[in-house]
Design a protein around this motif. Structure first.
Motif, PDB file in Angstrom:
ATOM      1  N   VAL A  92       0.847  -1.198   0.000  1.00 18.64           N
ATOM      2  CA  VAL A  92       0.000   0.000   0.000  1.00 18.64           C
ATOM      3  C   VAL A  92       0.880   1.245   0.000  1.00 18.64           C
ATOM      4  O   VAL A  92       1.732   1.399   0.868  1.00 18.64           O
ATOM      5  CB  VAL A  92      -0.928   0.014   1.235  1.00 18.64           C
ATOM      6  N   PRO A  93       0.714   2.146  -0.977  1.00 19.09           N
ATOM      7  CA  PRO A  93       1.539   3.349  -1.022  1.00 19.09           C
ATOM      8  C   PRO A  93       0.936   4.485  -0.216  1.00 19.09           C
ATOM      9  O   PRO A  93      -0.239   4.443   0.161  1.00 19.09           O
ATOM     10  CB  PRO A  93       1.546   3.687  -2.517  1.00 19.09           C
ATOM     11  N   GLY A  94       1.743   5.493   0.038  1.00 23.53           N
ATOM     12  CA  GLY A  94       1.276   6.665   0.770  1.00 23.53           C
ATOM     13  C   GLY A  94       1.997   6.814   2.090  1.00 23.53           C
ATOM     14  O   GLY A  94       2.616   5.874   2.601  1.00 23.53           O
ATOM     15  N   PRO A  95       1.927   8.007   2.685  1.00 21.39           N
ATOM     16  CA  PRO A  95       2.602   8.266   3.965  1.00 21.39           C
ATOM     17  C   PRO A  95       1.823   7.679   5.138  1.00 21.39           C
ATOM     18  O   PRO A  95       1.264   8.398   5.966  1.00 21.39           O
ATOM     19  CB  PRO A  95       2.657   9.796   4.023  1.00 21.39           C
ATOM     20  N   LEU A  96       1.801   6.367   5.200  1.00 20.27           N
ATOM     21  CA  LEU A  96       1.009   5.662   6.218  1.00 20.27           C
ATOM     22  C   LEU A  96       1.496   5.973   7.629  1.00 20.27           C
ATOM     23  O   LEU A  96       0.697   6.267   8.529  1.00 20.27           O
ATOM     24  CB  LEU A  96       1.069   4.157   5.958  1.00 20.27           C
ATOM     25  N   VAL A  97       2.815   5.888   7.823  1.00 26.18           N
ATOM     26  CA  VAL A  97       3.369   6.106   9.160  1.00 26.18           C
ATOM     27  C   VAL A  97       3.142   7.545   9.606  1.00 26.18           C
ATOM     28  O   VAL A  97       2.720   7.802  10.742  1.00 26.18           O
ATOM     29  CB  VAL A  97       4.873   5.763   9.181  1.00 26.18           C
ATOM     30  N   ALA A  98       3.402   8.497   8.721  1.00 29.18           N
ATOM     31  CA  ALA A  98       3.243   9.906   9.073  1.00 29.18           C
ATOM     32  C   ALA A  98       1.794  10.231   9.427  1.00 29.18           C
ATOM     33  O   ALA A  98       1.527  10.957  10.388  1.00 29.18           O
ATOM     34  CB  ALA A  98       3.712  10.792   7.913  1.00 29.18           C
ATOM     35  N   THR A  99       0.859   9.695   8.674  1.00 23.55           N
ATOM     36  CA  THR A  99      -0.555   9.966   8.954  1.00 23.55           C
ATOM     37  C   THR A  99      -0.978   9.315  10.262  1.00 23.55           C
ATOM     38  O   THR A  99      -1.738   9.896  11.052  1.00 23.55           O
ATOM     39  CB  THR A  99      -1.440   9.468   7.795  1.00 23.55           C
ATOM     40  N   HIS A 100      -0.484   8.108  10.528  1.00 27.77           N
ATOM     41  CA  HIS A 100      -0.798   7.425  11.788  1.00 27.77           C
ATOM     42  C   HIS A 100      -0.287   8.232  12.979  1.00 27.77           C
ATOM     43  O   HIS A 100      -1.003   8.404  13.975  1.00 27.77           O
ATOM     44  CB  HIS A 100      -0.171   6.031  11.787  1.00 27.77           C
ATOM     45  N   LEU A 101       0.927   8.739  12.872  1.00 24.87           N
ATOM     46  CA  LEU A 101       1.507   9.506  13.972  1.00 24.87           C
ATOM     47  C   LEU A 101       0.825  10.864  14.142  1.00 24.87           C
ATOM     48  O   LEU A 101       0.879  11.451  15.225  1.00 24.87           O
ATOM     49  CB  LEU A 101       3.000   9.710  13.741  1.00 24.87           C
ATOM     50  N   ALA A 102       0.189  11.361  13.078  1.00 16.30           N
ATOM     51  CA  ALA A 102      -0.475  12.667  13.145  1.00 16.30           C
ATOM     52  C   ALA A 102      -1.899  12.574  13.686  1.00 16.30           C
ATOM     53  O   ALA A 102      -2.526  13.610  13.947  1.00 16.30           O
ATOM     54  CB  ALA A 102      -0.499  13.313  11.762  1.00 16.30           C
ATOM     55  N   ALA A 103      -2.424  11.369  13.855  1.00 14.06           N
ATOM     56  CA  ALA A 103      -3.782  11.205  14.374  1.00 14.06           C
ATOM     57  C   ALA A 103      -3.893  11.833  15.751  1.00 14.06           C
ATOM     58  O   ALA A 103      -3.037  11.626  16.613  1.00 14.06           O
ATOM     59  CB  ALA A 103      -4.144   9.719  14.446  1.00 14.06           C
ATOM     60  N   GLY A 104      -4.933  12.622  15.954  1.00 17.45           N
ATOM     61  CA  GLY A 104      -5.106  13.310  17.221  1.00 17.45           C
ATOM     62  C   GLY A 104      -4.424  14.659  17.257  1.00 17.45           C
ATOM     63  O   GLY A 104      -4.655  15.449  18.169  1.00 17.45           O
ATOM     64  N   VAL A 105      -3.578  14.935  16.266  1.00 18.67           N
ATOM     65  CA  VAL A 105      -2.869  16.219  16.174  1.00 18.67           C
ATOM     66  C   VAL A 105      -3.360  17.012  14.971  1.00 18.67           C
ATOM     67  O   VAL A 105      -3.636  18.206  15.068  1.00 18.67           O
ATOM     68  CB  VAL A 105      -1.343  15.995  16.074  1.00 18.67           C
ATOM     69  N   VAL A 106      -3.476  16.335  13.844  1.00 19.49           N
ATOM     70  CA  VAL A 106      -3.931  16.968  12.604  1.00 19.49           C
ATOM     71  C   VAL A 106      -5.387  16.584  12.356  1.00 19.49           C
ATOM     72  O   VAL A 106      -5.706  15.393  12.295  1.00 19.49           O
ATOM     73  CB  VAL A 106      -3.067  16.522  11.414  1.00 19.49           C
ATOM     74  N   PRO A 107      -6.276  17.545  12.219  1.00 22.52           N
ATOM     75  CA  PRO A 107      -7.688  17.233  11.947  1.00 22.52           C
ATOM     76  C   PRO A 107      -7.834  16.414  10.661  1.00 22.52           C
ATOM     77  O   PRO A 107      -7.254  16.739   9.635  1.00 22.52           O
ATOM     78  CB  PRO A 107      -8.330  18.618  11.786  1.00 22.52           C
ATOM     79  N   GLY A 108      -8.595  15.341  10.750  1.00 24.99           N
ATOM     80  CA  GLY A 108      -8.841  14.497   9.591  1.00 24.99           C
ATOM     81  C   GLY A 108      -7.862  13.366   9.410  1.00 24.99           C
ATOM     82  O   GLY A 108      -8.116  12.436   8.636  1.00 24.99           O
ATOM     83  N   ALA A 109      -6.736  13.392  10.112  1.00 25.30           N
ATOM     84  CA  ALA A 109      -5.754  12.326   9.953  1.00 25.30           C
ATOM     85  C   ALA A 109      -6.280  11.006  10.511  1.00 25.30           C
ATOM     86  O   ALA A 109      -6.112   9.951   9.898  1.00 25.30           O
ATOM     87  CB  ALA A 109      -4.441  12.701  10.645  1.00 25.30           C
ATOM     88  N   ALA A 110      -6.916  11.052  11.657  1.00 32.86           N
ATOM     89  CA  ALA A 110      -7.392   9.833  12.306  1.00 32.86           C
ATOM     90  C   ALA A 110      -8.451   9.117  11.481  1.00 32.86           C
ATOM     91  O   ALA A 110      -8.536   7.883  11.484  1.00 32.86           O
ATOM     92  CB  ALA A 110      -7.947  10.160  13.697  1.00 32.86           C
ATOM     93  N   THR A 111      -9.261   9.866  10.750  1.00 28.73           N
ATOM     94  CA  THR A 111     -10.370   9.281   9.985  1.00 28.73           C
ATOM     95  C   THR A 111     -10.005   8.979   8.540  1.00 28.73           C
ATOM     96  O   THR A 111     -10.828   8.454   7.790  1.00 28.73           O
ATOM     97  CB  THR A 111     -11.575  10.226  10.001  1.00 28.73           C
ATOM     98  N   GLY A 112      -8.798   9.323   8.134  1.00 34.36           N
ATOM     99  CA  GLY A 112      -8.398   9.083   6.756  1.00 34.36           C
ATOM    100  C   GLY A 112      -8.856  10.168   5.803  1.00 34.36           C
ATOM    101  O   GLY A 112      -8.706  10.021   4.580  1.00 34.36           O
ATOM    102  N   GLU A 113      -9.389  11.259   6.322  1.00 41.88           N
ATOM    103  CA  GLU A 113      -9.812  12.365   5.467  1.00 41.88           C
ATOM    104  C   GLU A 113      -8.627  13.207   5.018  1.00 41.88           C
ATOM    105  O   GLU A 113      -8.705  13.894   3.996  1.00 41.88           O
ATOM    106  CB  GLU A 113     -10.815  13.246   6.204  1.00 41.88           C
TER     107      GLU A 113
END
Length: 300
Positions: A92-113
């Protein structure tokens, strides 16, 4: 230490494989783009599969370790490692780790938006496709990536790498190692030369057996590091997972021969992705130094 998975962990892993598998069975858009670019004689334009990204968000992949009070699953590193192992297995491509670590900090990261990019050592992946770029990627310069499905930029000042990011990258590498081992064995069983499967030849047997040994050693190290969360354990796991993924993919190519380099085969993409991941956080140098310092301290 026992690594018998609980029923809940097995169900989580199966759910991720099911969601990713549905997208793969329909023909992953990233692989279609790669093959299409190759047919036209140029490098494909990388893309994040937004449909899959949203599906992973709904499944809770990015919010996995957030407390339940914040809308997460309240799980820990062992569960996150299982999930990222599956994502690495499926390429699976994409910044998976970065988005996971941003959950709770960046709006929409936790939900995949939101797709989030972040500097990891001297590199940042998927900078142009990200909705949000974390601090530290200023002044990044585009580079030619060995993996046509992972665009990378180099940042002038290397960013600090979190141990969790290193561990999740190791989990992705572990998934790749398991996948290429399976592909090598499958091909060795079905491809025939001189009237018999090539897996009957000793040289091919050795390649497959060595690949399996590396996978199992790396899996034990990655799972152990997920349980302890210790930085030294994570460093050791990273080195073993990198070796299992890169050498396993190279041996898988050897088993497949020239056809492993064609766009009809996914084998070369696994090798290229493993190479790129192995450069995250400045490569394995920091992990080697951390591990060496710990061993030297024990000896003294």
């Amino acid at each position: 230490m026992r690594f018998q998975l609980t029923d809940e962990q097995q169900a989580l892993r199966a759910a991720v494989r099911d969601v990713v598998g549905r997208f793969l069975s329909a023909g992953p858009s990233w692989l279609v783009a790669a093959r299409g670019g190759a047919d036209k004689g140029h490098s494909p334009a990388p893309l994040v599969d937004r449909g899959l990204w949203s599906a992973l968000g709904e499944l809770g992949v990015f919010s996995l370790r957030l407390p339940e009070a914040e809308g997460g699953a309240g799980l820990g590193l062992p569960e996150a490692v299982l999930v990222f192992e599956e994502l690495g297995w499926a390429l699976v491509p994409g910044p998976l780790v970065a988005t996971h670590l941003a959950a709770g900090v960046v709006p929409g990261a936790a939900t995949g938006e939101a797709v989030v990019a972040a500097a990891d050592g001297s590199l940042v992946e998927w900078l142009d496709e990200a909705d949000v770029v974390m601090p530290g990627a200023e002044g990044a310069v585009a580079m030619r990536s060995v993996d046509p499905l992972t665009p990378v930029h180099r940042v002038p000042a290397p960013a600090r790498v979190e141990p969790v990011a290193v561990l999740l990258t190791a989990a992705e590498q572990l998934g790749t190692a398991g996948r290429v081992c399976g592909l090598a064995v499958q091909h060795a069983r079905t491809r025939e030369q001189f009237g018999q499967p090539i897996g009957a030849f000793q040289a091919v047997k050795h390649l497959c057996a060595q690949s399996l040994v590396r996978v199992e050693v790396a899996r034990a190290a990655v799972y152990a590091a997920a349980v302890t969360g210790d930085a030294v354990d994570i460093a050791a796991a990273r080195l073993l997972a990198d070796e299992a993924a890169v050498r396993g993919a190279r041996d898988c190519l050897q088993v497949h021969g020239g056809m492993g380099f064609t766009w009809e085969s996914e084998v070369h993409l696994h090798l290229k992705r493993a190479w790129v991941r192995a450069r995250r956080g400045g490569g394995g140098t920091e992990s080697e130094e951390l591990l060496a310092a710990d061993l030297a301290g024990r000896a003294s």
